[in-house]
Structures are given as structure tokens and as C-alpha cells.
Scaffold this motif. Structure first.
Motif, short mmCIF file in Angstrom:
data_model
loop_
_atom_site.label_atom_id
_atom_site.label_comp_id
_atom_site.label_asym_id
_atom_site.label_seq_id
_atom_site.Cartn_x
_atom_site.Cartn_y
_atom_site.Cartn_z
N ALA A 1 10.15 -9.58 -12.51
CA ALA A 1 10.14 -8.49 -11.54
C ALA A 1 10.22 -7.17 -12.29
O ALA A 1 11.03 -7.03 -13.21
N VAL A 2 9.36 -6.22 -11.95
CA VAL A 2 9.35 -4.95 -12.68
C VAL A 2 9.67 -3.75 -11.78
O VAL A 2 10.00 -2.68 -12.28
N GLU A 3 9.57 -3.92 -10.48
CA GLU A 3 9.82 -2.78 -9.59
C GLU A 3 10.32 -3.27 -8.24
O GLU A 3 9.81 -4.26 -7.72
N HIS A 4 11.29 -2.53 -7.70
CA HIS A 4 11.85 -2.84 -6.39
C HIS A 4 11.04 -2.10 -5.33
O HIS A 4 10.81 -0.90 -5.46
N VAL A 5 10.59 -2.82 -4.32
CA VAL A 5 9.84 -2.16 -3.24
C VAL A 5 10.78 -1.84 -2.09
O VAL A 5 10.91 -0.70 -1.67
N LEU A 6 11.44 -2.85 -1.56
CA LEU A 6 12.46 -2.60 -0.53
C LEU A 6 13.36 -3.81 -0.33
O LEU A 6 13.02 -4.92 -0.71
N ASP A 7 14.54 -3.53 0.23
CA ASP A 7 15.46 -4.61 0.58
C ASP A 7 15.05 -5.17 1.93
O ASP A 7 14.69 -4.42 2.84
N VAL A 8 15.13 -6.49 2.04
CA VAL A 8 14.70 -7.16 3.27
C VAL A 8 15.84 -7.99 3.84
O VAL A 8 16.57 -8.65 3.10
N SER A 9 16.01 -7.91 5.15
CA SER A 9 16.90 -8.84 5.84
C SER A 9 16.29 -9.03 7.22
O SER A 9 15.31 -8.37 7.57
N SER A 10 16.86 -9.95 7.98
CA SER A 10 16.25 -10.25 9.27
C SER A 10 16.88 -9.41 10.38
O SER A 10 18.07 -9.10 10.36
N ARG A 11 16.05 -9.06 11.34
CA ARG A 11 16.48 -8.20 12.44
C ARG A 11 16.24 -8.87 13.78
O ARG A 11 15.31 -9.66 13.92
N LEU A 12 17.07 -8.49 14.72
CA LEU A 12 16.85 -8.93 16.10
C LEU A 12 15.79 -8.01 16.71
O LEU A 12 15.86 -6.80 16.54
N VAL A 13 14.81 -8.61 17.37
CA VAL A 13 13.83 -7.80 18.10
C VAL A 13 13.87 -8.21 19.57
O VAL A 13 14.09 -9.38 19.89
N VAL A 14 13.68 -7.23 20.43
CA VAL A 14 13.80 -7.46 21.86
C VAL A 14 12.57 -6.87 22.54
O VAL A 14 12.14 -5.76 22.20
N ASN A 15 12.02 -7.61 23.50
CA ASN A 15 10.91 -7.07 24.28
C ASN A 15 11.43 -5.93 25.14
O ASN A 15 12.43 -6.08 25.86
N GLN A 16 10.76 -4.78 25.07
CA GLN A 16 11.29 -3.58 25.74
C GLN A 16 11.37 -3.74 27.25
O GLN A 16 12.34 -3.31 27.88
N ARG B 1 0.84 -1.20 0.00
CA ARG B 1 0.00 0.00 0.00
C ARG B 1 0.87 1.25 0.00
O ARG B 1 0.67 2.18 -0.77
N GLU B 2 1.87 1.24 0.86
CA GLU B 2 2.80 2.37 0.99
C GLU B 2 3.56 2.60 -0.33
O GLU B 2 3.69 3.73 -0.80
N HIS B 3 4.03 1.52 -0.93
CA HIS B 3 4.80 1.62 -2.17
C HIS B 3 3.97 2.25 -3.29
O HIS B 3 4.41 3.19 -3.95
N PHE B 4 2.77 1.72 -3.50
CA PHE B 4 1.96 2.22 -4.63
C PHE B 4 1.42 3.62 -4.34
O PHE B 4 1.27 4.42 -5.26
N ALA B 5 1.18 3.94 -3.08
CA ALA B 5 0.74 5.29 -2.74
C ALA B 5 1.83 6.30 -3.08
O ALA B 5 1.57 7.36 -3.65
N GLN B 6 3.08 5.94 -2.74
CA GLN B 6 4.21 6.84 -3.06
C GLN B 6 4.38 7.04 -4.55
O GLN B 6 4.76 8.11 -5.01
N LYS B 7 4.10 5.99 -5.31
CA LYS B 7 4.26 6.06 -6.77
C LYS B 7 3.03 6.67 -7.43
O LYS B 7 3.04 6.90 -8.65
N GLY B 8 1.96 6.84 -6.68
CA GLY B 8 0.72 7.36 -7.26
C GLY B 8 0.03 6.36 -8.17
O GLY B 8 -0.67 6.74 -9.10
N VAL B 9 0.26 5.07 -7.91
CA VAL B 9 -0.37 4.01 -8.72
C VAL B 9 -1.64 3.55 -8.01
O VAL B 9 -1.62 3.28 -6.80
N HIS B 10 -2.74 3.50 -8.77
CA HIS B 10 -4.01 3.07 -8.17
C HIS B 10 -4.06 1.55 -8.12
O HIS B 10 -3.88 0.90 -9.15
N VAL B 11 -4.28 1.01 -6.94
CA VAL B 11 -4.31 -0.46 -6.81
C VAL B 11 -5.46 -0.92 -5.92
O VAL B 11 -5.87 -0.22 -5.01
#
Ligand code: AMP
Length: 219
Positions: free
Chosen positions: A174-189, A126-136
Motif C-alpha cells: 500500500a502506498v497511499e491512503h484514499v479514505l477510511d471505510v466503515s458501514s453505515r445505516l441507510v434509510v429510505n427517505q 477518480r476523486e482521489h487522483f484528481a485531488q492529487k493531480g495524478v494522471h490516471v
């Protein structure tokens, strides 16, 4: 007790060396043992094996102190209650827009066509297409996104691509790059405050294991 939430497969395999760097060795391989709670060589550290998309939830509610989750999963979750100190740079891939071979994606976009897009990653899409102004119109799927354009469910998909062989096998490109993904450590605050003496050495060992860059995370 320190509880670490992990998912099976790619993330588990790539986390084993990080755990080893922190002196933690799983007692069993969850792939073959089918156990959901896996002990380790340390009496005070256990692993819980959950679906990748559930890792942030276990950590958010404190059922696990630490977890490892893909950035794609964290974006969909929203990151509430999670401290994200490290991009572990494991399970790297790209979130991409893909279409059937021969489909004129850029032509359709240029004409202002309203595209039907199937994806598991609704928030990121949703964020990607909104930024590009593409209706989806977004269609939520839980797997096998590659099928959707082949049977007329969608014009495009937003999916993770690693080697590209899954797209190729299904005659998608593939026609468009949305974002690069890798794994992250998450910690309970809360756990970070209450169990800091035990958690910090594990976090530090993960950080040093691959010269991982500190990630001041904000979602
Ligand atoms: P590939 O054929 O190597 O491009 O891999 C694509 C398939 O693997 C797709 O079904 C993706 O959803 C999945 N995939 C690739 N990388 C990852 C990752 N890091 N985490 C989860 N799923 C992935």
C-alpha cells in the motif's frame, strides 16, 4: 412490514449484535440457508439478503426500508434518495492505493507519468487522483484487483485493505491512503416519514448499541 437489506459475510455477522440490541433475531443464518428473504422473531420485520453493492439500490427504491452498506459502496452509488443517520463503525477498513513490491509509485507520479489504475471503486479513485493531480486511466474491475499489477493490466490498484494480508500474499504494498471505510445505516427517505413509529426505535437501538456517533451524512 419493515424490510432490512443486508449483505452476507462480514456485514451480516457484525449486524447481528445490532439487530439483537433492537430485539430482532434472524430466524435463519443466510450463509447456510440460501434463502434471500429471512424472517425474524418479529412478524413485522424481515431481512433481504442482497449483494453489498445492491443494498443502496434496494433502499433507494423503497424495496427495503433500511439497509447497511459500506461507505465505499455508498460513494459509488451516490447516495440518492438515502438518509444516512448513522456511521455504525462496523466492517472497518481503508481504501488504499497499492502497487507491486519494488514499483516506484512516487517516482512515477513525480515524473507526471500517466498511470493505469485498476479498481472497483472508480468514483472514489477518480476523486482521489484528481485531488492529487495524478494522471490516471481507470480500469473498472469487479473483483480480484490484486491480480491486475501482477499480470501487467495496471500499474496500481485502489482496493480495500483490512489486515493487509491479501496485499502481502500477492507481493503488493500500500502506498497511499484514499479514505477510511466503515458501514453505515441507510434509510429510505419516504419510509422514514411513513413508518417513523416503527423505524425510529430500530435506528435508536442501533445508535445506542455501540455508542455510535450520529453522522450527519452528506455525500
Ligand atoms: P485483508 O487481507 O484483511 O487486508 O483484506 C483485504 C481483502 O478483503 C480485499 O480483497 C478487500 O477487498 C476485502 N475487504 C477488506 N475489508 C473489507 C470490508 N470492510 N468490506 C468489504 N471488503 C473488504
Amino acid at each position: 412490514m419493515i424490510t432490512i437489506a443486508l449483505s452476507k459475510g462480514r456485514i451480516f455477522e457484525e449486524t447481528v449484535p445490532l439487530l439483537a440490541a433492537a430485539g430482532i433475531h434472524p430466524a435463519e443464518d443466510p450463509e447456510s440457508s440460501r434463502k434471500l428473504i429471512v424472517g425474524t422473531n418479529r412478524d413485522d420485520v424481515r431481512l433481504v439478503i442482497v449483494r453489498a453493492t445492491d443494498v443502496p439500490t434496494y433502499v433507494q427504491y423503497g424495496a427495503a426500508d433500511l439497509g447497511i452498506a459500506g461507505y465505499d459502496v455508498l460513494l459509488e452509488h451516490g447516495g440518492a434518495g438515502l438518509y444516512q443517520p448513522l456511521d455504525l463503525e462496523i466492517a472497518q477498513c481503508r481504501l488504499m492505493v497499492a502497487v507491486r513490491e519494488g514499483y516506484d509509485y512516487f517516482g512515477a507520479v513525480k515524473q507526471g507519468a500517466r498511470l493505469r489504475v485498476a479498481t472497483k471503486y472508480v468514483a472514489a479513485a477518480r476523486e482521489h487522483f484528481a485531488q492529487k493531480g495524478v494522471h490516471v486511466d481507470l480500469i473498472k474491475l469487479y473483483g480480484s484487483m490484486e491480480l491486475a499489477p501482477l499480470v501487467g493490466l495496471a500499474d496500481a490498484i485502489v482496493d480495500l485493505v483490512s489486515t493487509g494480508s491479501t496485499l502481502k500474499a500477492n507481493h503488493l504494498v500500500a502506498v497511499e491512503h484514499v479514505l477510511d471505510v466503515s458501514s453505515r445505516l441507510v434509510v429510505n427517505q419516504a419510509a422514514l416519514k411513513l413508518k417513523r413509529a416503527k423505524l425510529q426505535p430500530i435506528i435508536d437501538a442501533f445508535a445506542q448499541a455501540g455508542h455510535h456517533r450520529a453522522h450527519a451524512a452528506s455525500l
